[in-house]
Motif scaffolding. Structure first.
Motif, PDB file in Angstrom:
ATOM      1  N   HIS A 254      13.911 -11.136  -0.620  1.00 37.88           N
ATOM      2  CA  HIS A 254      12.877 -10.193  -1.042  1.00 37.88           C
ATOM      3  C   HIS A 254      12.988  -8.816  -0.395  1.00 37.88           C
ATOM      4  N   LEU A 255      13.752  -8.714   0.685  1.00 39.60           N
ATOM      5  CA  LEU A 255      13.961  -7.421   1.327  1.00 39.60           C
ATOM      6  C   LEU A 255      15.453  -7.130   1.383  1.00 39.60           C
ATOM      7  N   PRO A 256      15.864  -5.887   1.129  1.00 38.58           N
ATOM      8  CA  PRO A 256      17.291  -5.569   1.062  1.00 38.58           C
ATOM      9  C   PRO A 256      17.944  -5.535   2.439  1.00 38.58           C
ATOM     10  N   GLU A 257      19.262  -5.609   2.417  1.00 42.48           N
ATOM     11  CA  GLU A 257      20.028  -5.598   3.659  1.00 42.48           C
ATOM     12  C   GLU A 257      19.948  -4.251   4.361  1.00 42.48           C
ATOM     13  N   ASP A 258      19.830  -3.181   3.588  1.00 42.76           N
ATOM     14  CA  ASP A 258      19.715  -1.841   4.157  1.00 42.76           C
ATOM     15  C   ASP A 258      18.261  -1.604   4.563  1.00 42.76           C
ATOM     16  N   HIS A 259      17.949  -1.898   5.816  1.00 43.69           N
ATOM     17  CA  HIS A 259      16.569  -1.837   6.282  1.00 43.69           C
ATOM     18  C   HIS A 259      16.026  -0.420   6.316  1.00 43.69           C
ATOM     19  N   GLY A 260      16.926   0.560   6.449  1.00 43.05           N
ATOM     20  CA  GLY A 260      16.490   1.942   6.523  1.00 43.05           C
ATOM     21  C   GLY A 260      15.889   2.474   5.246  1.00 43.05           C
ATOM     22  N   LYS A 261      16.062   1.754   4.150  1.00 42.28           N
ATOM     23  CA  LYS A 261      15.495   2.211   2.883  1.00 42.28           C
ATOM     24  C   LYS A 261      13.982   2.026   2.823  1.00 42.28           C
ATOM     25  N   TYR A 262      13.455   1.093   3.608  1.00 41.45           N
ATOM     26  CA  TYR A 262      12.029   0.785   3.484  1.00 41.45           C
ATOM     27  C   TYR A 262      11.285   0.727   4.823  1.00 41.45           C
ATOM     28  N   SER A 263      11.971   0.940   5.960  1.00 35.07           N
ATOM     29  CA  SER A 263      11.300   0.793   7.249  1.00 35.07           C
ATOM     30  C   SER A 263      11.927   1.703   8.299  1.00 35.07           C
ATOM     31  N   VAL A 264      11.203   1.860   9.399  1.00 37.16           N
ATOM     32  CA  VAL A 264      11.710   2.569  10.573  1.00 37.16           C
ATOM     33  C   VAL A 264      11.742   1.559  11.717  1.00 37.16           C
ATOM     34  N   PHE A 265      12.852   1.521  12.448  1.00 34.88           N
ATOM     35  CA  PHE A 265      12.961   0.593  13.577  1.00 34.88           C
ATOM     36  C   PHE A 265      12.972   1.366  14.891  1.00 34.88           C
ATOM     37  N   ILE A 266      12.102   0.953  15.814  1.00 37.94           N
ATOM     38  CA  ILE A 266      12.057   1.496  17.171  1.00 37.94           C
ATOM     39  C   ILE A 266      12.085   0.309  18.126  1.00 37.94           C
ATOM     40  N   ASP A 267      13.046   0.289  19.007  1.00 37.97           N
ATOM     41  CA  ASP A 267      13.218  -0.838  19.927  1.00 37.97           C
ATOM     42  C   ASP A 267      11.990  -0.976  20.827  1.00 37.97           C
TER      43      ASP A 267
ATOM     44  N   SER B  81       0.815  -1.217   0.000  1.00 38.83           N
ATOM     45  CA  SER B  81       0.000   0.000   0.000  1.00 38.83           C
ATOM     46  C   SER B  81       0.846   1.264   0.000  1.00 38.83           C
ATOM     47  N   GLY B  82       2.166   1.125  -0.014  1.00 37.15           N
ATOM     48  CA  GLY B  82       3.036   2.291   0.009  1.00 37.15           C
ATOM     49  C   GLY B  82       3.150   2.926   1.380  1.00 37.15           C
ATOM     50  N   CYS B  83       2.768   2.213   2.406  1.00 36.53           N
ATOM     51  CA  CYS B  83       2.847   2.718   3.778  1.00 36.53           C
ATOM     52  C   CYS B  83       4.136   2.199   4.413  1.00 36.53           C
ATOM     53  N   ILE B  84       4.939   3.090   4.973  1.00 40.97           N
ATOM     54  CA  ILE B  84       6.242   2.720   5.535  1.00 40.97           C
ATOM     55  C   ILE B  84       6.042   1.939   6.827  1.00 40.97           C
ATOM     56  N   PRO B  85       6.489   0.687   6.906  1.00 43.30           N
ATOM     57  CA  PRO B  85       6.281  -0.097   8.131  1.00 43.30           C
ATOM     58  C   PRO B  85       7.213   0.357   9.245  1.00 43.30           C
ATOM     59  N   VAL B  86       6.665   0.437  10.446  1.00 43.19           N
ATOM     60  CA  VAL B  86       7.451   0.749  11.640  1.00 43.19           C
ATOM     61  C   VAL B  86       7.582  -0.545  12.427  1.00 43.19           C
ATOM     62  N   LEU B  87       8.812  -1.053  12.539  1.00 44.02           N
ATOM     63  CA  LEU B  87       9.057  -2.351  13.159  1.00 44.02           C
ATOM     64  C   LEU B  87       9.664  -2.170  14.543  1.00 44.02           C
ATOM     65  N   PHE B  88       9.379  -3.121  15.413  1.00 48.88           N
ATOM     66  CA  PHE B  88       9.832  -3.054  16.797  1.00 48.88           C
ATOM     67  C   PHE B  88      10.659  -4.266  17.195  1.00 48.88           C
ATOM     68  N   ASP B  89      10.778  -5.220  16.281  1.00 51.79           N
ATOM     69  CA  ASP B  89      11.519  -6.448  16.529  1.00 51.79           C
ATOM     70  C   ASP B  89      12.227  -6.824  15.233  1.00 51.79           C
ATOM     71  N   PRO B  90      13.564  -6.982  15.243  1.00 49.70           N
ATOM     72  CA  PRO B  90      14.273  -7.299  13.994  1.00 49.70           C
ATOM     73  C   PRO B  90      13.858  -8.627  13.381  1.00 49.70           C
ATOM     74  N   PHE B  91      13.307  -9.529  14.206  1.00 47.95           N
ATOM     75  CA  PHE B  91      12.871 -10.815  13.673  1.00 47.95           C
ATOM     76  C   PHE B  91      11.567 -10.705  12.886  1.00 47.95           C
TER      77      PHE B  91
END
Length: 622
Positions: free
Chosen positions: A538-551, A519-529
């Motif tokens: 299917h997903l690149p190594e540079d996670h910052g290109k497509y997501s935001v991570f918050i512990d 849907s073009g919505c940037i996922p905000v992830l809280f767990d690297p798994f």
């Protein structure tokens, strides 16, 4: 004087007599009504119970199942099982796993010492210089404890090594990982009652965490090496052979769809060769696809793959179309023994061992596609799932799953099926145009529900933060109300949102991650798994290109307000991430329809098959 006494009774007036009759009649009616109230209440209760439950009679088993908000929340009481009567102490939870609600007590023995660590669902075991095991609790359980004593040899202090982390995890009885290794170690240190342990470990903590993370990242890097460098134009002698299995291993399982989920019509999800019913409101390429439909979807595509061969001697890759996920699902709500659950998988192994290609390389050039998470096929002490992936014969083949085991190299995560199944390049191009120009009127959104009784889960914190601001800043779609069961509601919300919150559910991964990306919505992830260690193809190594991570630890401890943090991300950063998602990632995250004619783009199926062929080609050369 004589008196005459009449024996005739005095005459009562008609009005008085009628009044008495009416009074008696009213009392009689009132008595009857009052008398029947308990009966009426009881009947109403039975009607309510009937409306929210399903009774199944299967052989000699009677199942009374009371449904709740979604597919995997159903309580079942079963009676009449053989050889003994048993009421199961389990509850189906989340996208795919059961959780024992009884308390597990584990005894850890090392040399001559032992310590009993009580936990629910999962254990944390630390053994000196040898094993670090992190088995994260199921988030539906409120009783999980991290032990305040850690047994190491004959002392209560330790410097824990992670050099053989895989050993412990492989022997784990857990079903989910829900936090980073760093958080686990830090929590263990904080909870330890022995200051010697904290002091001895503290100095080396960062080094130990780094070692543990390297183990996981090393596995992901190894899987990335199998990626094909270019889009495969021809087969180059790389034939794909599809086993014609007896129907009990696939088609017959689909035929049991009516009995899989007692309170719903599950069969509708298997129309259109697993895609489900069309969704005209979203467009011609949209279907009500169920999250467990990967097996028939993949099977239908392999049958029409241009590199398919019918002579096994011409093949380099052998596809085994076993619907193992549906095999598990058909027993979810039935109280049967573990032997019954494992029967079909064992029968399949016997069948394969009689096939010449299997014996040739012990299954190393064989691939299985399983539409549930890896832990569902690794039953240990739990009562749910099967032991299919723990079988000795299953250690060599490649397993494609919607959630992989982080320390098993032959487990490869591939995307959850979404609702979007393009037929042509034009379907993808038109959808890209629509969502890249969509007006994003919500900064943040979350489609989900709280996990009541699970205080360690961050969902309640996220919901509170979201609902405390106006809808323009954060929109909450409560799945308890049934809104999430309608794909239109979810997709329309995500298309109108900048950031989609994706906290772990009943396992780290979420289908919703892929719905948000599509849907073009940037996922905000809280767990690297949730994604980073799952989908290397299917997903690149540079996670910052497509997501935001918050512990998630920071969220749980109220150290960060997620909405406020996301507000600080500039519009340019958001636009750059969205362009990368829409134009670079999106085509490779969806599964085209059965007759898809994609030329310009590679979908998730094509990427997966090209990488599998690359892998077997390298295997042949080595």
């Amino acid at each position: 004087m004589a008196f005459s006494v009449s024996k005739k009774k005095p005459k009562v007036s008609k009005k008085v007599e009628q009044s008495k009759k009416q009074c008696c009649s009213s009392c009689s009616i009132l008595f009857r009504v009052v008398y029947k109230i308990p009966t009426a209440i009881f009947l109403l209760f039975l009607v309510y119970l009937w409306s929210s439950s399903t009774t199944i009679i299967s052989g000699k088993i009677v199942h009374l199942c009371i449904s709740s908000r979604k597919l995997n929340n159903l309580y079942c009481l079963s009676a009449g099982t053989e050889p003994k009567f048993e009421i199961p102490d389990r509850l189906v939870v989340g996208n795919s796993s059961f959780a024992d609600i009884s308390t597990t007590t584990t005894t850890i023995a090392n040399n001559t010492s032992s310590s009993i660590i009580s936990a629910t669902i999962a254990n944390v075991e630390l053994k000196k210089e040898n094993v670090l095991e992190q088995v994260i609790r199921d988030n539906s359980d409120p009783k999980f404890e991290i032990p305040d004593r850690l047994l190491v040899d004959n002392t209560s202090s330790a410097v824990v090594s992670t050099t053989t982390i895989a050993t412990a995890v492989d022997n784990s009885s857990s079903s989910v990982f829900r936090t980073t290794i760093a958080n686990v170690l830090e929590q263990a240190i904080q909870d330890s009652s022995d200051p010697t342990f904290r002091d001895s470990f503290g100095q080396d903590r960062e080094a130990e965490v780094a070692k543990a993370i390297k183990v996981v990242e090393g596995q992901v890097q190894a899987l990335r090496l199998w990626q094909s460098d270019t889009k495969r134009k021809g087969c180059d002698g790389s034939g794909i052979y599809v086993y014609d299995l007896p129907s009990k291993f696939n088609k017959d399982l689909v035929g049991q769809c009516g009995d899989m989920v007692p309170w719903m019509d599950f069969c509708k999800y298997f129309t259109n060769e697993g895609l489900g019913e069309p969704i005209p409101k979203l467009g011609k390429a949209w279907y009500r696809t169920h999250q467990y439909s990967l097996e028939p979807i993949f099977h239908a595509r392999v049958l029409k793959h241009p590199c398919r061969v019918y002579n096994e001697d011409q093949a380099k890759l052998f596809y085994v179309p076993f619907y193992g996920g549906l095999d598990i699902l058909r027993w979810h709500f039935k109280n049967v023994s573990s032997d019954v659950k494992d029967t079909l998988g064992l029968d399949l192994m016997k069948w394969l061992e009689r096939q010449r290609p299997w014996a040739r390389k012990s299954g190393k050039d064989h691939v299985f596609v399983l539409g549930k998470i890896s832990w569902d096929f690794r039953r240990n002490e739990r009562k749910w799932g099967t032991r299919f992936l723990e079988l000795e014969q299953m250690q060599n083949p490649i397993k494609l799953l919607i959630e992989r085991h982080p320390w098993r190299l032959n487990d490869i995560g591939i995307p959850h099926p979404t609702y979007f199944h393009p037929h042509s390049d034009e379907d993808i191009l038109s959808w890209q145009t629509k969502i890249i120009s969509s007006s994003r009127k919500h900064l943040v959104s979350f489609a989900g529900a709280e996990r009541h009784g699970a205080p360690e889960n961050i969902r309640s914190v996220l919901i509170k933060q979201c609902t405390s601001v106006d809808d323009q800043k954060c929109q909450f779609l409560d799945c308890r109300s049934g809104g999430c069961s309608q794909p239109e509601s979810v997709i329309e919300l995500f298309v109108e949102t900048e950031f989609c919150l994706q906290p772990p559910g009943d396992s780290p991964t979420r289908k919703s991650v892929f719905d948000s990306l599509v849907s073009g919505c940037i996922p905000v992830l809280f767990d690297p798994f949730t994604a980073y260690y799952q989908y290397p193809w299917h997903l690149p190594e540079d996670h910052g290109k497509y997501s935001v991570f918050i512990d998630q630890k920071e969220v749980r401890q109220m150290e960060v307000n997620v909405v406020e943090k996301l507000m600080k991300i500039s519009k340019k950063e958001r636009d750059d991430m969205r362009r990368f998602i829409v134009y670079e990632l999106l085509p490779g995250l969806v599964y085209g329809d059965t007759d898809s004619q994609l030329e310009r783009f590679q979908d998730s199926f094509s990427i997966t098959m090209n990488n599998l062929l690359e892998r077997v080609n390298r295997l042949e050369q080595s």
